[in-house]
Design a protein around this motif. Structure first.
Motif, PDB file in Angstrom:
ATOM      1  N   HIS A  50       0.836  -1.200   0.000  1.00 55.74           N
ATOM      2  CA  HIS A  50       0.000   0.000   0.000  1.00 55.74           C
ATOM      3  C   HIS A  50       0.872   1.251   0.000  1.00 55.74           C
ATOM      4  CE1 HIS A  50      -2.825   2.717   2.542  1.00 55.74           C
ATOM      5  NE2 HIS A  50      -3.109   2.860   1.256  1.00 55.74           N
ATOM      6  N   VAL A  51       0.524   2.206  -0.849  1.00 56.36           N
ATOM      7  CA  VAL A  51       1.192   3.508  -0.906  1.00 56.36           C
ATOM      8  C   VAL A  51       0.147   4.589  -1.138  1.00 56.36           C
ATOM      9  CG1 VAL A  51       3.395   2.611  -1.798  1.00 56.36           C
ATOM     10  CG2 VAL A  51       1.624   3.357  -3.406  1.00 56.36           C
ATOM     11  N   TYR A  52       0.566   5.820  -0.912  1.00 57.37           N
ATOM     12  CA  TYR A  52      -0.247   6.984  -1.253  1.00 57.37           C
ATOM     13  C   TYR A  52       0.429   7.678  -2.431  1.00 57.37           C
ATOM     14  CZ  TYR A  52      -1.923   6.222   3.534  1.00 57.37           C
ATOM     15  OH  TYR A  52      -2.427   5.668   4.692  1.00 57.37           O
ATOM     16  N   VAL A  53      -0.257   7.766  -3.563  1.00 62.76           N
ATOM     17  CA  VAL A  53       0.301   8.457  -4.726  1.00 62.76           C
ATOM     18  C   VAL A  53       0.222   9.955  -4.458  1.00 62.76           C
ATOM     19  CG1 VAL A  53       0.075   8.890  -7.198  1.00 62.76           C
ATOM     20  CG2 VAL A  53      -0.369   6.597  -6.291  1.00 62.76           C
ATOM     21  N   GLU A  54       1.374  10.603  -4.504  1.00 64.14           N
ATOM     22  CA  GLU A  54       1.430  12.048  -4.248  1.00 64.14           C
ATOM     23  C   GLU A  54       1.635  12.847  -5.520  1.00 64.14           C
ATOM     24  OE1 GLU A  54       4.005  13.021  -0.981  1.00 64.14           O
ATOM     25  OE2 GLU A  54       2.443  12.334   0.394  1.00 64.14           O
ATOM     26  N   GLY A  55       2.140  12.221  -6.549  1.00 63.35           N
ATOM     27  CA  GLY A  55       2.336  12.925  -7.800  1.00 63.35           C
ATOM     28  C   GLY A  55       2.673  11.965  -8.919  1.00 63.35           C
ATOM     29  N   CYS A  56       2.231  12.326 -10.116  1.00 65.68           N
ATOM     30  CA  CYS A  56       2.499  11.498 -11.278  1.00 65.68           C
ATOM     31  C   CYS A  56       2.301  12.348 -12.523  1.00 65.68           C
ATOM     32  CB  CYS A  56       1.569  10.287 -11.298  1.00 65.68           C
ATOM     33  SG  CYS A  56       1.948   9.157 -12.644  1.00 65.68           S
ATOM     34  N   ASN A  57       3.248  12.284 -13.446  1.00 59.02           N
ATOM     35  CA  ASN A  57       3.134  13.077 -14.667  1.00 59.02           C
ATOM     36  C   ASN A  57       2.533  12.289 -15.828  1.00 59.02           C
ATOM     37  OD1 ASN A  57       5.275  11.402 -15.297  1.00 59.02           O
ATOM     38  ND2 ASN A  57       6.510  13.011 -16.241  1.00 59.02           N
ATOM     39  N   GLN A  58       1.973  11.125 -15.541  1.00 60.14           N
ATOM     40  CA  GLN A  58       1.276  10.348 -16.568  1.00 60.14           C
ATOM     41  C   GLN A  58      -0.066   9.913 -15.996  1.00 60.14           C
ATOM     42  OE1 GLN A  58       3.675   6.791 -17.280  1.00 60.14           O
ATOM     43  NE2 GLN A  58       2.421   5.634 -15.876  1.00 60.14           N
ATOM     44  N   PRO A  59      -1.042   9.701 -16.847  1.00 59.94           N
ATOM     45  CA  PRO A  59      -2.325   9.222 -16.328  1.00 59.94           C
ATOM     46  C   PRO A  59      -2.180   7.816 -15.751  1.00 59.94           C
ATOM     47  CG  PRO A  59      -2.472   9.759 -18.687  1.00 59.94           C
ATOM     48  CD  PRO A  59      -1.047   9.906 -18.277  1.00 59.94           C
ATOM     49  N   LEU A  60      -2.815   7.601 -14.618  1.00 61.48           N
ATOM     50  CA  LEU A  60      -2.847   6.272 -14.006  1.00 61.48           C
ATOM     51  C   LEU A  60      -4.268   5.740 -14.097  1.00 61.48           C
ATOM     52  CD1 LEU A  60      -0.808   6.907 -10.732  1.00 61.48           C
ATOM     53  CD2 LEU A  60      -0.049   5.630 -12.751  1.00 61.48           C
ATOM     54  N   ALA A  61      -4.394   4.503 -14.509  1.00 62.26           N
ATOM     55  CA  ALA A  61      -5.717   3.877 -14.518  1.00 62.26           C
ATOM     56  C   ALA A  61      -6.213   3.779 -13.082  1.00 62.26           C
ATOM     57  CB  ALA A  61      -5.629   2.493 -15.141  1.00 62.26           C
ATOM     58  N   GLY A  62      -7.494   3.895 -12.900  1.00 63.96           N
ATOM     59  CA  GLY A  62      -8.066   3.766 -11.568  1.00 63.96           C
ATOM     60  C   GLY A  62      -7.943   2.342 -11.066  1.00 63.96           C
ATOM     61  N   PRO A  63      -8.179   2.148  -9.775  1.00 66.81           N
ATOM     62  CA  PRO A  63      -8.074   0.799  -9.230  1.00 66.81           C
ATOM     63  C   PRO A  63      -9.147  -0.134  -9.793  1.00 66.81           C
ATOM     64  CG  PRO A  63      -8.741   2.374  -7.518  1.00 66.81           C
ATOM     65  CD  PRO A  63      -8.504   3.141  -8.768  1.00 66.81           C
ATOM     66  N   SER A  64      -8.758  -1.366  -9.996  1.00 68.24           N
ATOM     67  CA  SER A  64      -9.719  -2.387 -10.418  1.00 68.24           C
ATOM     68  C   SER A  64     -10.643  -2.665  -9.233  1.00 68.24           C
ATOM     69  CB  SER A  64      -8.983  -3.675 -10.797  1.00 68.24           C
ATOM     70  OG  SER A  64      -8.415  -4.266  -9.629  1.00 68.24           O
ATOM     71  N   PRO A  65     -11.760  -3.338  -9.457  1.00 63.93           N
ATOM     72  CA  PRO A  65     -12.639  -3.690  -8.334  1.00 63.93           C
ATOM     73  C   PRO A  65     -11.911  -4.486  -7.242  1.00 63.93           C
ATOM     74  CG  PRO A  65     -13.814  -4.002 -10.388  1.00 63.93           C
ATOM     75  CD  PRO A  65     -12.375  -3.698 -10.748  1.00 63.93           C
ATOM     76  N   GLU A  96       7.337  10.037 -14.145  1.00 56.65           N
ATOM     77  CA  GLU A  96       7.853  10.365 -12.814  1.00 56.65           C
ATOM     78  C   GLU A  96       6.699  10.205 -11.839  1.00 56.65           C
ATOM     79  OE1 GLU A  96       9.790  14.154 -12.616  1.00 56.65           O
ATOM     80  OE2 GLU A  96      11.026  13.738 -14.380  1.00 56.65           O
ATOM     81  N   ILE A  97       6.881   9.339 -10.866  1.00 55.86           N
ATOM     82  CA  ILE A  97       5.820   9.024  -9.907  1.00 55.86           C
ATOM     83  C   ILE A  97       6.384   9.170  -8.503  1.00 55.86           C
ATOM     84  CG2 ILE A  97       4.169   7.276  -9.134  1.00 55.86           C
ATOM     85  CD1 ILE A  97       4.500   5.966 -11.937  1.00 55.86           C
ATOM     86  N   THR A  98       5.633   9.833  -7.640  1.00 60.70           N
ATOM     87  CA  THR A  98       6.026   9.979  -6.242  1.00 60.70           C
ATOM     88  C   THR A  98       4.960   9.315  -5.389  1.00 60.70           C
ATOM     89  OG1 THR A  98       7.150  12.068  -6.677  1.00 60.70           O
ATOM     90  CG2 THR A  98       6.562  11.616  -4.386  1.00 60.70           C
ATOM     91  N   VAL A  99       5.404   8.415  -4.503  1.00 56.14           N
ATOM     92  CA  VAL A  99       4.490   7.726  -3.595  1.00 56.14           C
ATOM     93  C   VAL A  99       5.037   7.820  -2.175  1.00 56.14           C
ATOM     94  CG1 VAL A  99       3.602   6.130  -5.337  1.00 56.14           C
ATOM     95  CG2 VAL A  99       5.571   5.461  -3.966  1.00 56.14           C
ATOM     96  N   ARG A 100       4.124   7.875  -1.221  1.00 53.95           N
ATOM     97  CA  ARG A 100       4.484   7.898   0.199  1.00 53.95           C
ATOM     98  C   ARG A 100       4.121   6.548   0.800  1.00 53.95           C
ATOM     99  NH1 ARG A 100       1.224   9.779   4.337  1.00 53.95           N
ATOM    100  NH2 ARG A 100      -0.068  10.792   2.780  1.00 53.95           N
ATOM    101  N   ILE A 101       5.047   6.007   1.578  1.00 51.03           N
ATOM    102  CA  ILE A 101       4.825   4.721   2.239  1.00 51.03           C
ATOM    103  C   ILE A 101       4.201   4.985   3.597  1.00 51.03           C
ATOM    104  CG2 ILE A 101       5.926   2.632   3.128  1.00 51.03           C
ATOM    105  CD1 ILE A 101       8.204   3.235   1.075  1.00 51.03           C
ATOM    106  N   PRO A 102       3.062   4.375   3.905  1.00 50.55           N
ATOM    107  CA  PRO A 102       2.415   4.605   5.193  1.00 50.55           C
ATOM    108  C   PRO A 102       3.301   4.200   6.375  1.00 50.55           C
ATOM    109  CG  PRO A 102       0.959   3.395   3.725  1.00 50.55           C
ATOM    110  CD  PRO A 102       2.305   3.431   3.078  1.00 50.55           C
ATOM    111  N   GLU A 103       3.234   4.972   7.453  1.00 48.15           N
ATOM    112  CA  GLU A 103       4.048   4.691   8.631  1.00 48.15           C
ATOM    113  C   GLU A 103       3.740   3.316   9.212  1.00 48.15           C
ATOM    114  OE1 GLU A 103       5.230   6.677  12.928  1.00 48.15           O
ATOM    115  OE2 GLU A 103       3.777   7.664  11.633  1.00 48.15           O
TER     116      GLU A 103
END
Length: 106
Positions: A50-65, A96-103
């Motif tokens: 699990h991560v939190y997406v904080e930034g991305c310069n390309q479109p990301l598909a939404g989560p699957s069900p 370029e994708i930036t993600v934060r790892i939950p504590e």
């Protein structure tokens, strides 16, 4: 080559070059990024990536069900930008994708 920045719970950043078509989870595991375990190997059934997406310069598909349902079972609270990194795959060389790892996962 796509560049992913993993932001750790303490605020430290770790950058990893990720080949196009390789998930952020696989790249993290291969580069010893703490907090990304990927117990299920990328099947979206464990939520240990699990991560939190904080930034991305390309479109990301939404989560699957399946991913959407699994995000309700993560160790850290679900927030805007919550994703399973096994389901995030850069598709262009200049991504370029930036993600934060939950504590709670670190």
């Amino acid at each position: 080559m796509p560049l992913v920045t993993y932001i750790h719970a303490d605020g430290a950043a770790q950058q990893v070059s990720v080949p196009v078509g390789i998930s952020l989870m696989k790249a993290a595991v291969s580069n010893d990024v703490p907090g990304i375990v990927g117990e299920c190997g990328g099947s979206a059934v464990c939520a240990t990536c699990h991560v939190y997406v904080e930034g991305c310069n390309q479109p990301l598909a939404g989560p699957s069900p399946d991913e959407d349902e699994m995000l309700d079972w993560t160790a850290a609270s679900r927030q805007d930008g919550s994703r399973l990194s096994c389901q995030l795959v850069p598709t262009t060389d200049d991504a370029e994708i930036t993600v934060r790892i939950p504590e709670e996962q670190a």
